[in-house]
Design a protein around this motif. Structure first.
Motif, PDB file in Angstrom:
ATOM      1  N   SER A  65      36.277 -14.321   2.640  1.00 26.07           N
ATOM      2  CA  SER A  65      37.111 -13.227   2.119  1.00 26.07           C
ATOM      3  C   SER A  65      37.357 -13.322   0.621  1.00 26.07           C
TER       4      SER A  65
ATOM      5  N   HIS B   4      36.420 -10.290  -1.495  1.00 28.80           N
ATOM      6  CA  HIS B   4      37.369  -9.196  -1.265  1.00 28.80           C
ATOM      7  C   HIS B   4      38.694  -9.470  -1.964  1.00 28.80           C
ATOM      8  N   THR B   5      39.139 -10.717  -1.922  1.00 30.05           N
ATOM      9  CA  THR B   5      40.386 -11.074  -2.599  1.00 30.05           C
ATOM     10  C   THR B   5      40.296 -10.770  -4.085  1.00 30.05           C
TER      11      THR B   5
ATOM     12  N   ASP C  31      27.609 -11.570   4.181  1.00 32.83           N
ATOM     13  CA  ASP C  31      28.198 -12.800   3.649  1.00 32.83           C
ATOM     14  C   ASP C  31      27.214 -13.957   3.774  1.00 32.83           C
TER      15      ASP C  31
END
Length: 585
Positions: free
Chosen positions: A406, A409-410, A443
Protein backbone atom coordinates in the motif's frame (compact mmCIF):
# COMPACT_ATOMS: atom_id res chain seq x y z
CA UNK A 1 13.24 28.18 -33.37
CA UNK A 2 11.09 31.30 -33.90
CA UNK A 3 9.45 31.33 -37.35
CA UNK A 4 10.01 34.35 -39.66
CA UNK A 5 6.81 35.50 -41.33
CA UNK A 6 7.14 36.57 -45.00
CA UNK A 7 3.96 37.37 -46.98
CA UNK A 8 5.83 36.79 -50.24
CA UNK A 9 6.12 33.07 -49.41
CA UNK A 10 2.36 32.53 -49.04
CA UNK A 11 1.18 31.34 -52.40
CA UNK A 12 -1.80 29.14 -51.54
CA UNK A 13 -4.18 30.86 -49.18
CA UNK A 14 -4.49 27.91 -46.73
CA UNK A 15 -0.75 27.57 -46.31
CA UNK A 16 -0.47 31.26 -45.69
CA UNK A 17 -3.08 31.13 -42.93
CA UNK A 18 -1.40 28.17 -41.19
CA UNK A 19 1.97 29.81 -41.34
CA UNK A 20 0.62 32.97 -39.82
CA UNK A 21 -1.00 31.00 -36.97
CA UNK A 22 2.14 29.00 -36.28
CA UNK A 23 4.28 32.12 -36.25
CA UNK A 24 1.87 33.84 -33.92
CA UNK A 25 1.67 30.84 -31.51
CA UNK A 26 5.43 30.34 -31.42
CA UNK A 27 6.01 34.00 -30.76
CA UNK A 28 3.48 33.91 -27.93
CA UNK A 29 5.01 30.81 -26.28
CA UNK A 30 8.53 32.09 -26.60
CA UNK A 31 7.56 35.24 -24.85
CA UNK A 32 5.65 33.60 -21.98
CA UNK A 33 6.96 34.60 -18.56
CA UNK A 34 8.79 32.11 -16.31
CA UNK A 35 8.13 34.11 -13.16
CA UNK A 36 6.32 31.28 -11.31
CA UNK A 37 8.98 28.75 -12.22
CA UNK A 38 11.77 31.05 -11.10
CA UNK A 39 9.99 31.71 -7.81
CA UNK A 40 9.54 28.01 -6.99
CA UNK A 41 13.06 27.19 -8.11
CA UNK A 42 14.51 29.96 -5.96
CA UNK A 43 12.49 28.88 -2.92
CA UNK A 44 14.28 25.54 -3.08
CA UNK A 45 17.54 27.37 -2.54
CA UNK A 46 18.88 27.28 -6.08
CA UNK A 47 20.54 30.16 -7.93
CA UNK A 48 18.38 31.89 -10.55
CA UNK A 49 21.36 32.79 -12.72
CA UNK A 50 20.63 29.90 -15.08
CA UNK A 51 16.83 30.24 -14.98
CA UNK A 52 15.34 31.87 -18.11
CA UNK A 53 13.11 34.92 -17.68
CA UNK A 54 10.82 33.71 -20.45
CA UNK A 55 10.26 30.35 -22.08
CA UNK A 56 12.88 29.11 -24.48
CA UNK A 57 13.02 26.25 -26.96
CA UNK A 58 13.23 22.86 -25.15
CA UNK A 59 15.43 21.03 -27.63
CA UNK A 60 18.12 20.68 -25.00
CA UNK A 61 15.90 18.80 -22.52
CA UNK A 62 16.66 15.11 -21.88
CA UNK A 63 13.88 14.15 -19.46
CA UNK A 64 10.99 16.53 -19.99
CA UNK A 65 9.01 17.09 -23.23
CA UNK A 66 11.05 19.19 -25.66
CA UNK A 67 8.51 21.94 -25.97
CA UNK A 68 9.05 25.53 -24.96
CA UNK A 69 10.39 25.48 -21.43
CA UNK A 70 11.45 27.53 -18.45
CA UNK A 71 14.30 25.13 -17.61
CA UNK A 72 17.87 25.22 -18.78
CA UNK A 73 19.93 22.04 -19.02
CA UNK A 74 21.48 22.74 -15.61
CA UNK A 75 18.06 23.29 -14.07
CA UNK A 76 16.83 19.96 -15.42
CA UNK A 77 19.81 18.14 -13.94
CA UNK A 78 19.36 19.93 -10.62
CA UNK A 79 15.65 19.16 -10.47
CA UNK A 80 16.36 15.53 -11.35
CA UNK A 81 18.54 15.22 -8.27
CA UNK A 82 15.91 17.06 -6.27
CA UNK A 83 13.24 14.57 -7.34
CA UNK A 84 15.36 11.70 -6.00
CA UNK A 85 15.87 13.52 -2.71
CA UNK A 86 12.15 14.26 -2.44
CA UNK A 87 11.34 10.62 -3.11
CA UNK A 88 13.65 9.34 -0.37
CA UNK A 89 12.30 11.94 2.04
CA UNK A 90 8.75 10.85 1.23
CA UNK A 91 9.63 7.21 1.90
CA UNK A 92 11.18 8.17 5.24
CA UNK A 93 8.09 10.15 6.23
CA UNK A 94 5.74 7.34 5.22
CA UNK A 95 7.69 4.74 7.23
CA UNK A 96 8.12 6.90 10.32
CA UNK A 97 5.08 5.33 11.96
CA UNK A 98 6.67 1.89 11.66
CA UNK A 99 10.04 2.97 12.97
CA UNK A 100 8.61 4.92 15.88
CA UNK A 101 6.24 2.11 16.85
CA UNK A 102 8.85 -0.63 16.78
CA UNK A 103 11.51 1.45 18.51
CA UNK A 104 9.31 2.73 21.32
CA UNK A 105 7.52 -0.58 21.97
CA UNK A 106 10.79 -2.46 21.97
CA UNK A 107 12.15 -0.09 24.60
CA UNK A 108 9.01 -0.27 26.76
CA UNK A 109 8.72 -4.05 26.73
CA UNK A 110 12.44 -4.52 27.30
CA UNK A 111 12.44 -2.17 30.29
CA UNK A 112 9.32 -3.83 31.66
CA UNK A 113 10.62 -7.40 31.41
CA UNK A 114 13.99 -6.49 32.90
CA UNK A 115 12.32 -4.68 35.77
CA UNK A 116 10.04 -7.65 36.42
CA UNK A 117 13.06 -9.93 36.70
CA UNK A 118 14.88 -7.49 38.99
CA UNK A 119 11.85 -7.13 41.25
CA UNK A 120 11.32 -10.89 41.37
CA UNK A 121 14.88 -11.39 42.58
CA UNK A 122 14.65 -8.51 45.04
CA UNK A 123 11.36 -9.79 46.46
CA UNK A 124 12.70 -13.32 46.83
CA UNK A 125 15.82 -12.07 48.57
CA UNK A 126 13.88 -9.90 51.00
CA UNK A 127 11.26 -12.51 51.83
CA UNK A 128 13.63 -15.45 52.10
CA UNK A 129 15.93 -13.43 54.32
CA UNK A 130 12.98 -12.54 56.53
CA UNK A 131 11.62 -16.08 56.57
CA UNK A 132 14.73 -18.27 56.58
CA UNK A 133 17.32 -15.96 58.05
CA UNK A 134 21.05 -16.42 58.11
CA UNK A 135 21.14 -19.81 56.46
CA UNK A 136 19.39 -18.36 53.40
CA UNK A 137 21.94 -15.58 53.12
CA UNK A 138 24.72 -18.16 53.41
CA UNK A 139 23.29 -19.98 50.38
CA UNK A 140 21.93 -16.97 48.51
CA UNK A 141 24.34 -17.50 45.62
CA UNK A 142 22.23 -20.49 44.52
CA UNK A 143 19.28 -18.16 43.98
CA UNK A 144 21.41 -15.38 42.55
CA UNK A 145 22.82 -17.74 39.93
CA UNK A 146 19.27 -18.61 38.85
CA UNK A 147 18.48 -14.97 38.09
CA UNK A 148 21.85 -14.41 36.45
CA UNK A 149 21.04 -17.23 34.04
CA UNK A 150 17.48 -16.00 33.44
CA UNK A 151 18.82 -12.57 32.52
CA UNK A 152 21.47 -14.14 30.32
CA UNK A 153 18.82 -16.08 28.45
CA UNK A 154 16.54 -13.07 28.07
CA UNK A 155 19.42 -10.98 26.73
CA UNK A 156 19.97 -13.47 23.92
CA UNK A 157 22.45 -15.85 25.48
CA UNK A 158 22.72 -19.45 24.31
CA UNK A 159 21.22 -20.86 27.48
CA UNK A 160 18.71 -23.68 27.93
CA UNK A 161 16.03 -22.62 30.38
CA UNK A 162 15.27 -26.25 31.16
CA UNK A 163 18.86 -26.87 32.16
CA UNK A 164 19.06 -23.59 34.08
CA UNK A 165 16.10 -24.59 36.24
CA UNK A 166 17.28 -28.20 36.59
CA UNK A 167 20.63 -26.90 37.77
CA UNK A 168 18.94 -24.64 40.31
CA UNK A 169 16.87 -27.45 41.84
CA UNK A 170 19.90 -29.72 41.81
CA UNK A 171 21.90 -27.25 43.86
CA UNK A 172 18.95 -26.48 46.09
CA UNK A 173 18.32 -30.13 46.99
CA UNK A 174 21.91 -30.41 48.21
CA UNK A 175 21.50 -27.38 50.49
CA UNK A 176 18.10 -28.36 51.85
CA UNK A 177 19.10 -31.99 52.34
CA UNK A 178 22.02 -30.88 54.50
CA UNK A 179 19.78 -28.56 56.48
CA UNK A 180 17.13 -31.14 57.26
CA UNK A 181 19.85 -33.59 58.36
CA UNK A 182 22.11 -31.46 60.55
CA UNK A 183 23.10 -34.47 62.64
CA UNK A 184 25.18 -35.76 59.72
CA UNK A 185 28.23 -34.50 57.93
CA UNK A 186 28.05 -34.76 54.11
CA UNK A 187 31.00 -34.59 51.75
CA UNK A 188 30.83 -32.89 48.40
CA UNK A 189 30.61 -36.22 46.61
CA UNK A 190 27.86 -37.48 48.87
CA UNK A 191 25.79 -34.42 47.99
CA UNK A 192 26.64 -35.07 44.36
CA UNK A 193 25.05 -38.48 44.74
CA UNK A 194 21.95 -36.88 46.25
CA UNK A 195 21.74 -34.40 43.41
CA UNK A 196 22.22 -37.07 40.76
CA UNK A 197 19.17 -38.97 41.93
CA UNK A 198 16.94 -35.97 42.48
CA UNK A 199 14.73 -36.78 39.50
CA UNK A 200 13.95 -40.18 41.03
CA UNK A 201 13.45 -38.84 44.51
CA UNK A 202 11.34 -35.88 43.44
CA UNK A 203 12.16 -34.15 46.72
CA UNK A 204 10.27 -31.01 45.69
CA UNK A 205 7.27 -32.89 44.34
CA UNK A 206 5.79 -31.60 41.10
CA UNK A 207 6.83 -28.01 41.80
CA UNK A 208 9.96 -27.98 39.56
CA UNK A 209 7.99 -29.19 36.54
CA UNK A 210 5.28 -26.59 37.06
CA UNK A 211 7.81 -23.81 37.54
CA UNK A 212 9.78 -24.90 34.49
CA UNK A 213 6.71 -24.81 32.28
CA UNK A 214 5.55 -21.44 33.56
CA UNK A 215 8.92 -19.71 33.54
CA UNK A 216 10.11 -21.22 30.27
CA UNK A 217 6.99 -20.27 28.34
CA UNK A 218 7.01 -16.73 29.69
CA UNK A 219 10.72 -16.08 29.15
CA UNK A 220 10.74 -17.68 25.69
CA UNK A 221 7.77 -15.56 24.63
CA UNK A 222 9.18 -12.41 26.22
CA UNK A 223 12.55 -12.81 24.53
CA UNK A 224 10.96 -13.68 21.18
CA UNK A 225 8.69 -10.63 21.33
CA UNK A 226 11.46 -8.19 22.21
CA UNK A 227 13.75 -9.69 19.58
CA UNK A 228 10.88 -9.55 17.08
CA UNK A 229 10.27 -5.87 17.75
CA UNK A 230 13.97 -5.18 17.25
CA UNK A 231 13.89 -7.18 14.00
CA UNK A 232 10.90 -5.20 12.75
CA UNK A 233 12.71 -1.95 13.46
CA UNK A 234 15.84 -3.15 11.67
CA UNK A 235 13.92 -4.48 8.66
CA UNK A 236 12.19 -1.13 8.17
CA UNK A 237 15.47 0.75 8.53
CA UNK A 238 17.09 -1.38 5.85
CA UNK A 239 14.10 -1.49 3.50
CA UNK A 240 13.69 2.29 3.28
CA UNK A 241 17.35 2.88 2.45
CA UNK A 242 16.79 2.62 -1.29
CA UNK A 243 19.23 2.62 -4.15
CA UNK A 244 17.20 4.71 -6.59
CA UNK A 245 17.86 3.58 -10.16
CA UNK A 246 18.22 5.93 -13.12
CA UNK A 247 14.92 4.84 -14.65
CA UNK A 248 13.13 5.62 -11.41
CA UNK A 249 14.79 9.05 -11.24
CA UNK A 250 13.70 9.84 -14.80
CA UNK A 251 10.11 8.92 -13.97
CA UNK A 252 10.14 10.93 -10.75
CA UNK A 253 11.49 13.94 -12.60
CA UNK A 254 8.86 13.67 -15.35
CA UNK A 255 5.96 13.53 -12.92
CA UNK A 256 7.06 16.11 -10.35
CA UNK A 257 9.20 18.75 -12.05
CA UNK A 258 8.40 18.69 -15.75
CA UNK A 259 5.27 20.78 -14.99
CA UNK A 260 7.63 23.27 -13.35
CA UNK A 261 9.74 23.40 -16.50
CA UNK A 262 6.57 23.89 -18.55
CA UNK A 263 5.81 26.98 -16.48
CA UNK A 264 2.86 25.52 -14.56
CA UNK A 265 4.42 24.49 -11.23
CA UNK A 266 1.06 24.22 -9.42
CA UNK A 267 -0.10 21.39 -11.70
CA UNK A 268 0.08 18.05 -9.85
CA UNK A 269 0.70 14.67 -11.56
CA UNK A 270 -2.36 12.56 -12.23
CA UNK A 271 -3.10 9.99 -9.53
CA UNK A 272 -2.69 7.01 -11.85
CA UNK A 273 0.58 8.40 -13.22
CA UNK A 274 1.88 8.70 -9.66
CA UNK A 275 0.85 5.11 -8.87
CA UNK A 276 2.67 3.69 -11.87
CA UNK A 277 5.81 5.64 -11.03
CA UNK A 278 5.75 4.57 -7.37
CA UNK A 279 4.97 0.94 -8.14
CA UNK A 280 7.90 0.84 -10.52
CA UNK A 281 10.28 2.51 -8.09
CA UNK A 282 9.08 0.37 -5.12
CA UNK A 283 8.66 -2.93 -6.97
CA UNK A 284 11.12 -4.84 -4.77
CA UNK A 285 9.72 -3.44 -1.52
CA UNK A 286 6.26 -4.69 -2.50
CA UNK A 287 7.65 -8.22 -2.60
CA UNK A 288 8.28 -7.96 1.16
CA UNK A 289 4.58 -7.81 1.83
CA UNK A 290 3.68 -11.49 2.17
CA UNK A 291 6.43 -12.33 4.66
CA UNK A 292 5.91 -9.00 6.39
CA UNK A 293 2.25 -9.81 7.02
CA UNK A 294 3.18 -13.24 8.41
CA UNK A 295 5.69 -11.56 10.70
CA UNK A 296 3.13 -9.04 12.01
CA UNK A 297 0.58 -11.81 12.60
CA UNK A 298 3.15 -13.80 14.58
CA UNK A 299 3.99 -10.78 16.73
CA UNK A 300 0.32 -10.26 17.55
CA UNK A 301 -0.12 -13.91 18.61
CA UNK A 302 2.96 -13.85 20.87
CA UNK A 303 1.75 -10.59 22.41
CA UNK A 304 -1.60 -12.27 23.10
CA UNK A 305 0.18 -15.21 24.72
CA UNK A 306 2.16 -12.91 26.98
CA UNK A 307 -1.03 -11.24 28.09
CA UNK A 308 -2.65 -14.63 28.71
CA UNK A 309 -1.27 -18.14 29.34
CA UNK A 310 2.40 -17.11 29.08
CA UNK A 311 1.99 -14.08 31.34
CA UNK A 312 5.38 -12.74 32.32
CA UNK A 313 4.07 -10.97 35.41
CA UNK A 314 2.62 -14.18 36.81
CA UNK A 315 5.77 -16.12 35.94
CA UNK A 316 7.98 -13.60 37.72
CA UNK A 317 5.68 -13.64 40.75
CA UNK A 318 5.64 -17.44 40.84
CA UNK A 319 9.39 -18.01 41.18
CA UNK A 320 9.69 -17.24 44.89
CA UNK A 321 6.31 -18.79 45.69
CA UNK A 322 7.03 -22.04 43.84
CA UNK A 323 10.50 -22.33 45.38
CA UNK A 324 8.97 -21.89 48.82
CA UNK A 325 6.38 -24.59 48.03
CA UNK A 326 9.15 -26.92 46.89
CA UNK A 327 11.15 -26.42 50.06
CA UNK A 328 8.01 -26.99 52.12
CA UNK A 329 7.33 -30.23 50.27
CA UNK A 330 10.84 -31.49 50.90
CA UNK A 331 10.66 -30.67 54.60
CA UNK A 332 7.33 -32.43 54.98
CA UNK A 333 8.73 -35.55 53.29
CA UNK A 334 12.24 -35.33 54.68
CA UNK A 335 12.12 -38.65 56.55
CA UNK A 336 11.14 -40.64 53.48
CA UNK A 337 13.60 -38.80 51.25
CA UNK A 338 16.46 -39.16 53.74
CA UNK A 339 15.78 -42.86 54.15
CA UNK A 340 16.03 -43.47 50.40
CA UNK A 341 19.14 -41.36 50.08
CA UNK A 342 20.92 -43.14 52.95
CA UNK A 343 20.15 -46.51 51.47
CA UNK A 344 21.20 -45.47 47.96
CA UNK A 345 24.22 -43.30 48.68
CA UNK A 346 25.37 -45.02 51.85
CA UNK A 347 25.41 -44.07 55.50
CA UNK A 348 26.82 -40.59 56.10
CA UNK A 349 29.23 -39.71 58.85
CA UNK A 350 27.74 -38.22 61.99
CA UNK A 351 28.40 -34.56 62.49
CA UNK A 352 30.69 -33.44 65.33
CA UNK A 353 28.77 -33.03 68.57
CA UNK A 354 27.48 -29.55 69.28
CA UNK A 355 26.57 -27.86 72.50
CA UNK A 356 22.87 -28.06 73.10
CA UNK A 357 20.83 -24.93 73.04
CA UNK A 358 17.86 -24.26 75.22
CA UNK A 359 14.38 -24.74 73.74
CA UNK A 360 13.78 -21.02 74.04
CA UNK A 361 16.95 -20.27 72.06
CA UNK A 362 15.99 -22.84 69.46
CA UNK A 363 12.57 -21.34 69.08
CA UNK A 364 14.02 -17.85 68.88
CA UNK A 365 16.54 -18.69 66.19
CA UNK A 366 14.57 -21.12 64.03
CA UNK A 367 11.54 -20.74 61.83
CA UNK A 368 9.80 -23.52 59.96
CA UNK A 369 9.58 -23.52 56.21
CA UNK A 370 6.29 -22.00 55.10
CA UNK A 371 4.42 -20.70 52.07
CA UNK A 372 4.00 -17.02 51.44
CA UNK A 373 0.82 -15.24 52.26
CA UNK A 374 -0.73 -13.32 49.32
CA UNK A 375 0.48 -9.94 50.54
CA UNK A 376 4.07 -11.23 50.58
CA UNK A 377 4.11 -12.33 46.96
CA UNK A 378 6.58 -10.48 44.71
CA UNK A 379 5.28 -7.30 43.14
CA UNK A 380 5.30 -6.57 39.44
CA UNK A 381 7.06 -3.69 37.72
CA UNK A 382 5.84 -0.53 39.37
CA UNK A 383 3.95 1.97 37.25
CA UNK A 384 3.47 -0.40 34.31
CA UNK A 385 0.91 -2.96 33.28
CA UNK A 386 1.44 -5.84 30.90
CA UNK A 387 -2.16 -5.85 29.68
CA UNK A 388 -1.89 -2.20 28.74
CA UNK A 389 1.41 -2.74 26.96
CA UNK A 390 0.05 -5.68 24.99
CA UNK A 391 -3.15 -3.84 24.03
CA UNK A 392 -1.19 -0.81 22.86
CA UNK A 393 1.19 -2.97 20.85
CA UNK A 394 -1.61 -4.81 19.07
CA UNK A 395 -3.25 -1.51 18.14
CA UNK A 396 0.03 -0.44 16.59
CA UNK A 397 0.72 -3.69 14.78
CA UNK A 398 -2.58 -4.20 13.01
CA UNK A 399 -2.31 -1.14 10.68
CA UNK A 400 1.17 -2.32 9.64
CA UNK A 401 -0.18 -5.24 7.64
CA UNK A 402 0.00 -4.60 3.90
CA UNK A 403 2.30 -1.62 4.42
CA UNK A 404 4.69 -2.34 1.56
CA UNK A 405 2.02 -3.03 -1.06
CA UNK A 406 0.00 0.00 0.00
CA UNK A 407 3.01 2.33 0.15
CA UNK A 408 2.52 3.70 -3.43
CA UNK A 409 -1.11 4.47 -2.56
CA UNK A 410 -0.08 6.09 0.72
CA UNK A 411 2.32 8.38 -1.13
CA UNK A 412 0.01 9.22 -4.05
CA UNK A 413 -2.97 9.90 -1.77
CA UNK A 414 -1.08 12.89 -0.39
CA UNK A 415 -2.54 15.97 -2.10
CA UNK A 416 0.88 17.63 -1.93
CA UNK A 417 2.34 14.91 -4.12
CA UNK A 418 -0.36 14.01 -6.65
CA UNK A 419 -3.74 15.23 -7.85
CA UNK A 420 -6.87 13.77 -6.31
CA UNK A 421 -8.18 10.62 -7.97
CA UNK A 422 -11.35 12.48 -8.94
CA UNK A 423 -9.41 15.19 -10.75
CA UNK A 424 -8.62 13.18 -13.86
CA UNK A 425 -8.78 15.94 -16.47
CA UNK A 426 -6.95 18.75 -14.69
CA UNK A 427 -3.66 17.07 -13.85
CA UNK A 428 -0.25 16.46 -15.41
CA UNK A 429 -0.28 13.29 -17.49
CA UNK A 430 3.44 13.23 -18.23
CA UNK A 431 3.24 15.36 -21.38
CA UNK A 432 0.76 18.12 -20.67
CA UNK A 433 -2.45 18.92 -18.84
CA UNK A 434 -5.06 16.18 -19.36
CA UNK A 435 -6.33 12.69 -18.53
CA UNK A 436 -3.81 9.91 -17.93
CA UNK A 437 -4.84 7.00 -20.14
CA UNK A 438 -2.55 3.98 -19.34
CA UNK A 439 -3.74 1.37 -16.84
CA UNK A 440 -2.23 1.12 -13.37
CA UNK A 441 0.11 -1.88 -13.06
CA UNK A 442 -0.05 -4.59 -10.40
CA UNK A 443 2.09 -4.94 -7.29
CA UNK A 444 5.55 -6.45 -7.03
CA UNK A 445 8.52 -6.91 -9.29
CA UNK A 446 7.00 -9.29 -11.86
CA UNK A 447 3.97 -7.05 -12.43
CA UNK A 448 6.19 -4.20 -13.65
CA UNK A 449 6.91 -5.89 -16.97
CA UNK A 450 4.42 -3.56 -18.68
CA UNK A 451 4.87 -0.48 -16.50
CA UNK A 452 4.56 2.49 -18.92
CA UNK A 453 6.53 4.89 -16.72
CA UNK A 454 9.45 2.96 -15.22
CA UNK A 455 11.50 0.40 -17.07
CA UNK A 456 12.11 -2.42 -14.58
CA UNK A 457 14.29 -5.46 -15.15
CA UNK A 458 12.10 -8.16 -13.61
CA UNK A 459 14.81 -10.78 -14.18
CA UNK A 460 17.10 -9.12 -11.62
CA UNK A 461 15.54 -9.13 -8.12
CA UNK A 462 17.17 -6.87 -5.57
CA UNK A 463 19.60 -8.93 -3.48
CA UNK A 464 19.11 -6.88 -0.34
CA UNK A 465 15.33 -7.28 -0.52
CA UNK A 466 15.71 -11.06 -0.83
CA UNK A 467 17.91 -10.99 2.27
CA UNK A 468 15.26 -9.05 4.16
CA UNK A 469 12.66 -11.63 3.14
CA UNK A 470 14.85 -14.37 4.63
CA UNK A 471 15.31 -12.37 7.84
CA UNK A 472 11.55 -12.03 8.13
CA UNK A 473 11.08 -15.77 7.67
CA UNK A 474 13.61 -16.57 10.39
CA UNK A 475 12.01 -14.10 12.79
CA UNK A 476 8.53 -15.42 12.05
CA UNK A 477 9.67 -19.01 12.63
CA UNK A 478 11.13 -18.03 16.00
CA UNK A 479 7.89 -16.29 16.98
CA UNK A 480 5.76 -19.25 15.92
CA UNK A 481 7.80 -21.61 18.05
CA UNK A 482 7.51 -19.18 20.97
CA UNK A 483 3.74 -19.35 20.57
CA UNK A 484 4.04 -23.03 21.51
CA UNK A 485 6.47 -22.33 24.35
CA UNK A 486 9.42 -23.65 22.36
CA UNK A 487 12.87 -22.18 21.88
CA UNK A 488 14.19 -23.00 18.41
CA UNK A 489 17.72 -23.40 19.79
CA UNK A 490 16.78 -25.88 22.52
CA UNK A 491 13.66 -27.66 21.31
CA UNK A 492 14.91 -31.13 22.25
CA UNK A 493 16.25 -30.12 25.64
CA UNK A 494 13.28 -27.98 26.68
CA UNK A 495 10.95 -30.91 26.11
CA UNK A 496 12.51 -32.93 28.91
CA UNK A 497 10.85 -33.20 32.27
CA UNK A 498 12.12 -33.58 35.78
CA UNK A 499 12.61 -31.98 39.13
CA UNK A 500 16.34 -31.74 39.26
CA UNK A 501 19.43 -32.92 37.53
CA UNK A 502 23.06 -32.65 38.12
CA UNK A 503 26.06 -34.64 38.67
CA UNK A 504 29.59 -34.77 37.73
CA UNK A 505 31.75 -37.79 38.12
CA UNK A 506 32.87 -37.47 41.71
CA UNK A 507 36.00 -39.02 43.07
CA UNK A 508 34.40 -40.65 46.14
CA UNK A 509 31.93 -43.21 44.83
CA UNK A 510 28.58 -44.20 46.19
CA UNK A 511 26.32 -47.13 45.39
CA UNK A 512 24.13 -46.87 42.31
CA UNK A 513 22.17 -49.99 43.27
CA UNK A 514 18.98 -48.18 44.15
CA UNK A 515 16.09 -50.55 44.95
CA UNK A 516 12.95 -50.31 42.83
CA UNK A 517 10.90 -47.20 43.43
CA UNK A 518 7.71 -47.52 41.40
CA UNK A 519 7.55 -45.89 37.99
CA UNK A 520 9.86 -42.99 38.77
CA UNK A 521 13.07 -43.99 37.08
CA UNK A 522 15.36 -41.19 35.91
CA UNK A 523 15.35 -40.23 32.23
CA UNK A 524 19.10 -40.30 32.30
CA UNK A 525 21.82 -41.16 34.75
CA UNK A 526 25.44 -41.99 35.02
CA UNK A 527 26.56 -45.47 33.89
CA UNK A 528 27.17 -48.06 36.60
CA UNK A 529 30.56 -47.72 38.13
CA UNK A 530 32.95 -50.64 37.99
CA UNK A 531 33.38 -51.84 41.59
CA UNK A 532 36.82 -53.18 40.80
CA UNK A 533 38.14 -49.96 39.39
CA UNK A 534 40.45 -48.04 41.67
CA UNK A 535 39.04 -44.92 43.18
CA UNK A 536 40.32 -41.62 41.92
CA UNK A 537 41.24 -38.60 43.98
CA UNK A 538 38.33 -36.48 44.99
CA UNK A 539 37.58 -33.81 42.36
CA UNK A 540 36.73 -30.40 43.81
CA UNK A 541 33.28 -29.35 42.70
CA UNK A 542 32.15 -25.86 41.71
CA UNK A 543 29.52 -25.14 44.32
CA UNK A 544 28.43 -21.98 42.57
CA UNK A 545 28.53 -23.45 39.07
CA UNK A 546 25.76 -23.00 36.57
CA UNK A 547 24.27 -25.16 33.89
CA UNK A 548 26.91 -24.01 31.45
CA UNK A 549 29.72 -25.76 33.30
CA UNK A 550 28.13 -28.73 34.99
CA UNK A 551 24.49 -29.44 34.17
CA UNK A 552 25.28 -31.62 31.19
CA UNK A 553 27.92 -33.80 32.78
CA UNK A 554 25.54 -36.71 33.36
CA UNK A 555 23.41 -36.19 30.21
CA UNK A 556 23.40 -38.65 27.40
CA UNK A 557 24.81 -41.67 29.23
CA UNK A 558 23.03 -44.81 28.41
CA UNK A 559 22.95 -47.11 31.41
CA UNK A 560 19.86 -46.64 33.53
CA UNK A 561 20.11 -46.47 37.30
CA UNK A 562 17.72 -48.77 39.20
CA UNK A 563 14.93 -46.81 40.81
CA UNK A 564 14.47 -46.04 44.48
CA UNK A 565 12.30 -47.79 47.03
CA UNK A 566 11.13 -46.87 50.48
CA UNK A 567 13.17 -48.55 53.18
CA UNK A 568 11.65 -49.54 56.47
CA UNK A 569 14.92 -49.13 58.33
CA UNK A 570 14.30 -46.40 60.94
CA UNK A 571 17.46 -44.39 60.38
CA UNK A 572 16.05 -41.11 61.72
CA UNK A 573 12.88 -40.75 63.73
CA UNK A 574 10.16 -38.40 62.52
CA UNK A 575 10.18 -36.36 65.69
CA UNK A 576 13.92 -35.87 65.41
CA UNK A 577 13.73 -34.62 61.84
CA UNK A 578 10.88 -32.26 62.55
CA UNK A 579 12.68 -30.86 65.52
CA UNK A 580 15.80 -30.23 63.46
CA UNK A 581 14.17 -29.02 60.25
CA UNK A 582 13.13 -25.50 61.24
CA UNK A 583 16.60 -24.06 61.46
CA UNK A 584 16.67 -21.16 58.98
CA UNK A 585 17.02 -18.72 61.80
Amino acid sequence: MVHQFSPNRCSPLALCVLTVLAWSWGSAMAGRSCTETRQVYGEKGYSLSTAPLTQISGEHLKLCPQDYTCCSSLMEETLSRQSESDFLSTIDDSSQFLLTSFTQRHRKFDEFFRELTDLAEKSMNQMFTKTYGRLYTQNSHVFQNLFVELRHYYSGGTVSLGEVLAEFWSRLVERVFSLVNPQYQFSEDYLECVSKHAEQLQPFGDVPRKLRIQVSRAFIAARALVQGLATGRDIVNKAVKLNVGSECVRALMRQWYCPLCRGIPALKPCHSLCLNVMKGCLANQADLDSEWNNFIDALVVVADKLGGPFNMELAADSIAVKVSEGIMHMQENSVTISTKVFQGCGSPRPAPSRSKRSPKEQRGNRRPFRNYSPEEKPTTAAGTNLDRLVSDLKERLRPMKGFWVSLPHTICNDDKIAADVTNEDRCWNGQNRGRYLPDVTGDGLVSQINNPEVEVDIARPDIRTRQLIMELRVATNRLRHAQAGQDTEFMDIEGEDGSGSGGGDGGERYSDDWPGYGPYSPPYSKPPRNPSSPSRPTRPRDRTGTNRNRANQGRGKSAATPSLTASHIPIVSLSMVLSLAPMWR
